[in-house]
Enzyme design. Structure first.
Site, PDB file in Angstrom:
ATOM      1  CD  GLU A   1      14.224   0.965   8.074  1.00 47.60           C
ATOM      2  OE1 GLU A   1      14.666   2.053   8.478  1.00 47.60           O
ATOM      3  OE2 GLU A   1      14.891  -0.068   8.037  1.00 47.60           O
TER       4      GLU A   1
ATOM      5  N   GLY B   1       7.647   5.128   7.305  1.00 53.77           N
ATOM      6  CA  GLY B   1       6.874   6.365   7.379  1.00 53.77           C
ATOM      7  C   GLY B   1       7.256   7.121   8.638  1.00 53.77           C
TER       8      GLY B   1
ATOM      9  CB  CYS C   1      14.039   9.102   6.810  1.00 47.40           C
ATOM     10  SG  CYS C   1      14.797   7.837   5.775  1.00 47.40           S
TER      11      CYS C   1
ATOM     12  CE  LYS D   1      -1.561   2.863   2.648  1.00 46.53           C
ATOM     13  NZ  LYS D   1      -1.468   4.043   1.788  1.00 46.53           N
TER      14      LYS D   1
ATOM     15  CD  GLU E   1      11.311  12.986   9.944  1.00 45.24           C
ATOM     16  OE1 GLU E   1      10.124  12.651  10.116  1.00 45.24           O
ATOM     17  OE2 GLU E   1      12.160  12.246   9.423  1.00 45.24           O
TER      18      GLU E   1
HETATM   19  P1  NAD Z   1       3.225   8.752   7.014  1.00 44.12           P
HETATM   20  O1  NAD Z   1       3.598   8.086   8.282  1.00 44.12           O
HETATM   21  O2  NAD Z   1       2.254   9.861   7.054  1.00 44.12           O
HETATM   22  O3  NAD Z   1       2.626   7.692   5.969  1.00 44.12           O
HETATM   23  C1  NAD Z   1       3.358   6.547   5.593  1.00 44.12           C
HETATM   24  C2  NAD Z   1       2.376   5.502   5.070  1.00 44.12           C
HETATM   25  O4  NAD Z   1       1.549   5.074   6.148  1.00 44.12           O
HETATM   26  C3  NAD Z   1       1.427   5.976   3.973  1.00 44.12           C
HETATM   27  O5  NAD Z   1       1.296   4.948   3.014  1.00 44.12           O
HETATM   28  C4  NAD Z   1       0.119   6.197   4.727  1.00 44.12           C
HETATM   29  O6  NAD Z   1      -1.037   6.068   3.907  1.00 44.12           O
HETATM   30  C5  NAD Z   1       0.177   5.079   5.737  1.00 44.12           C
HETATM   31  N1  NAD Z   1      -0.630   5.284   6.948  1.00 44.12           N
HETATM   32  C6  NAD Z   1      -1.038   6.447   7.509  1.00 44.12           C
HETATM   33  N2  NAD Z   1      -1.729   6.197   8.643  1.00 44.12           N
HETATM   34  C7  NAD Z   1      -1.752   4.858   8.813  1.00 44.12           C
HETATM   35  C8  NAD Z   1      -2.276   3.991   9.815  1.00 44.12           C
HETATM   36  N3  NAD Z   1      -2.913   4.467  10.880  1.00 44.12           N
HETATM   37  N4  NAD Z   1      -2.088   2.670   9.684  1.00 44.12           N
HETATM   38  C9  NAD Z   1      -1.409   2.168   8.629  1.00 44.12           C
HETATM   39  N5  NAD Z   1      -0.895   2.937   7.646  1.00 44.12           N
HETATM   40  C10 NAD Z   1      -1.050   4.275   7.741  1.00 44.12           C
HETATM   41  O7  NAD Z   1       4.618   9.217   6.357  1.00 44.12           O
HETATM   42  P2  NAD Z   1       4.836  10.090   5.047  1.00 44.12           P
HETATM   43  O8  NAD Z   1       4.462  11.508   5.342  1.00 44.12           O
HETATM   44  O9  NAD Z   1       4.245   9.404   3.883  1.00 44.12           O
HETATM   45  O10 NAD Z   1       6.440   9.995   4.889  1.00 44.12           O
HETATM   46  C11 NAD Z   1       7.348  10.810   5.565  1.00 44.12           C
HETATM   47  C12 NAD Z   1       7.881  10.116   6.802  1.00 44.12           C
HETATM   48  O11 NAD Z   1       8.486   8.872   6.445  1.00 44.12           O
HETATM   49  C13 NAD Z   1       8.975  10.901   7.496  1.00 44.12           C
HETATM   50  O12 NAD Z   1       8.754  10.871   8.881  1.00 44.12           O
HETATM   51  C14 NAD Z   1      10.247  10.140   7.153  1.00 44.12           C
HETATM   52  O13 NAD Z   1      11.287  10.288   8.074  1.00 44.12           O
HETATM   53  C15 NAD Z   1       9.750   8.753   7.092  1.00 44.12           C
HETATM   54  N6  NAD Z   1      10.658   7.919   6.295  1.00 44.12           N
HETATM   55  C16 NAD Z   1      11.450   7.002   6.926  1.00 44.12           C
HETATM   56  C17 NAD Z   1      12.348   6.248   6.187  1.00 44.12           C
HETATM   57  C18 NAD Z   1      13.240   5.219   6.836  1.00 44.12           C
HETATM   58  O14 NAD Z   1      13.718   4.339   6.127  1.00 44.12           O
HETATM   59  N7  NAD Z   1      13.491   5.280   8.121  1.00 44.12           N
HETATM   60  C19 NAD Z   1      12.432   6.421   4.806  1.00 44.12           C
HETATM   61  C20 NAD Z   1      11.612   7.377   4.209  1.00 44.12           C
HETATM   62  C21 NAD Z   1      10.720   8.114   4.958  1.00 44.12           C
END
Ligand code: NAD
Length: 489
Positions: free
Chosen positions: A262, A240, A296, A186, A393
């Protein structure tokens, strides 16, 4: 952008049970962050679609020999890599348009790097030692020969963000397929096309059996939550924000599935007092401009020797002021747009917070006079490490400069963070560098510009930056279970 063959008529489909399908909730628009305009639409799945995708993945895992055929899986992964490479120019245009990713990074970590990395996971499927002989022992007086087997964990729910969609999607698909799991992916609502294009290639150009990979795009986060709570899913592989990661972990508890996370970062860039300050500081400043700071693992807290603080602020400001945010399509652009209006507003709120906490915006902070979600690279000085902008962040092109009082203080400041994802150290004396590197609690570290990213290198976070490791053998093993078989002899 003109519709590509991968996104016919400007609209993408779901991949469920080997079929390309429309979404139960119709469609949602996907936009170009460099213009703010819609570029087309994506299939909008409903709960029934997600249910069907989980059923397909479960059936493929339980009723086919996918899990028992590593050689076939390796062949499928190589076939997928080749097919993706045949479509690389179309994928590049989709990525630039939908992610706002600067063109120059699509030949590296935004696209071509992760596609090529699929070969590493194909090799791993073939060469991994699935069984280990523990030899004979006599526990409780009964002579037994023991072997340890690694087996695929089952059905994986993969949930991904928008910032490096291909890198993160393939860092999950590669090891998960190599290990023999089946997957429901997803992707983030902001970048459905990147995933859906891969879904079309899998369906039309590979022998990956129906149901092994399912791709469910939606504008509703609730579909991610559905994947997490469904008891037929054995593992969630999530990338995320830390905030969402916490929610995922809590709701996975009901069905007690494995959760691999992650998450976010607020990494420190430590400049020791024997470093070439100008070189180090300009490297750090350049780093926060890459993809408008939406990474990230970017080091966003610059820790410099107190006695050279003003000099460091000026050098960082010079570099940041020289990097103009611009059209990601242009070959020289480093700093493209933020992903959305919402994300830019979020970054701007942090700049306001910095001012309220006594900080100074030394350079940047303004919206350039152009459409799209751009923001000038920004330097914040005059705040302590305990300020909100140094602790949270921001996920934009923003660097915070903080003074340190020597190596021990730099380690203390670096560790004074809820996160522990990455970081950098610049210095000259190898013994001091080693001591500082060993003192910082973080998953990856770059010393004097060293690059830690590669297919065989485990990546992940300490503390609230995550649980588990992606990439490398460690990342592959996340998708396996361990079984011990003892035979009386
Ligand atoms: P987000 O947490 O808002 O969303 C990530 C994903 O989770 C999306 O697909 C979203 O639809 C889904 N999601 C949202 N709520 C959910 C729930 N309650 N249950 C299950 N899934 C849910 O993150 P974003 O804004 O898309 O991405 C940015 C973030 O990702 C930043 O915090 C960044 O640091 C992090 N990130 C981490 C890494 C890593 O490898 N550590 C890599 C890239 C990005």
């Amino acid at each position: 952008m003109s519709p590509s063959n991968l996104i016919p008529d400007g609209g993408s489909q779901l991949l469920i049970g080997g079929k390309l399908l429309a979404g139960g909730n119709g469609v949602f628009t996907t936009s170009d962050p460099a213009t703010g305009e819609a570029i087309g639409y994506a299939a909008n799945a409903d709960g029934g679609d997600m249910d069907a995708a989980i059923t397909a993945a479960r059936t493929a895992f339980d009723s086919t020999d996918w899990a028992q055929t590593p050689g076939f899986r390796a062949a499928c992964l190589r076939q997928l890599k080749d097919a993706l490479q045949n479509h690389i120019e179309e994928l590049r245009e989709i990525t630039i348009a939908e992610v706002g990713a600067p063109r120059m990074f699509t030949s590296g970590p935004q696209l071509e790097g992760p596609v090529a990395d699929l070969a590493y996971f194909a090799d791993l499927a073939e060469n991994y030692s699935w069984e280990t002989d523990l030899g004979i022992a006599q526990p409780m007086g009964i002579k037994s020969s023991r072997r340890v087997r690694r087996e695929p964990i089952g059905v994986v729910g993969a949930i991904t963000p928008w910032n490096f969609p291909h890198q993160i999607n393939f860092a999950k698909l590669g090891p998960a397929l190599a290990a023999g799991t089946t997957i429901v992916l997803k992707p983030a609502p902001d970048t459905p096309w990147c995933a859906a294009a891969v879904g079309r290639i899998i369906a039309e150009e590979t022998d990956i059996p129906a149901g092994v990979v399912n791709i469910v795009t939606s504008d509703d986060h609730a579909l991610g939550a559905q994947l997490v709570t469904d008891p037929r899913v054995d593992m969630i592989s999530f990338t995320g924000s830390t905030q969402t990661g916490r929610a995922v972990m809590a709701s996975a508890a009901a069905s007690l599935k494995k959760v691999f996370l992650e998450l976010g970062g607020k990494s420190a860039f430590i400049v020791l007092d024997d470093a070439d300050l100008a070189a180090a500081v300009s490297y750090a400043a350049f780093g926060v401009c890459v993809h408008a700071g939406q990474g990230c693992a970017i080091s966003t807290r610059l820790l410099v020797p107190r006695e050279r603080y003003d000099e460091a602020v000026q050098a960082a400001a010079r570099t940041l002021a020289n990097i103009k945010p611009g059209n990601p399509n242009k070959p020289g652009t480093v700093c493209g747009p933020l992903i959305s209006e919402r994300q830019r507003a979020r970054v701007e709120r942090y700049l306001e917070l910095a001012r309220n906490e006594g900080g100074t915006i030394v350079t940047g902070g303004n919206r350039p006079d152009s459409p799209g979600w751009f923001l000038e690279p920004t330097l914040i000085a005059g705040v302590s490490n305990s300020s909100t902008v140094a602790q949270e962040e921001i996920f934009g092109p923003v660097l915070v400069v903080i003074p340190h009082d020597g190596d021990d203080d730099a380690i203390r400041l670096a560790n004074d963070s809820p996160y522990g994802l990455s970081g950098s150290i610049w210095g000259t004396d190898p013994d001091r560098i080693r001591r500082v590197a060993e003192g910082v609690r973080t998953g990856t570290l770059s010393v004097n510009g060293g690059i830690w990213y590669s297919a065989d290198a485990p990546f992940g976070g300490y503390k609230q930056s995550g649980i588990g490791r992606e990439m490398g053998v460690a990342g592959f093993e996340e998708y396996t279970e361990t079984k011990l078989i003892a035979t009386g002899c």
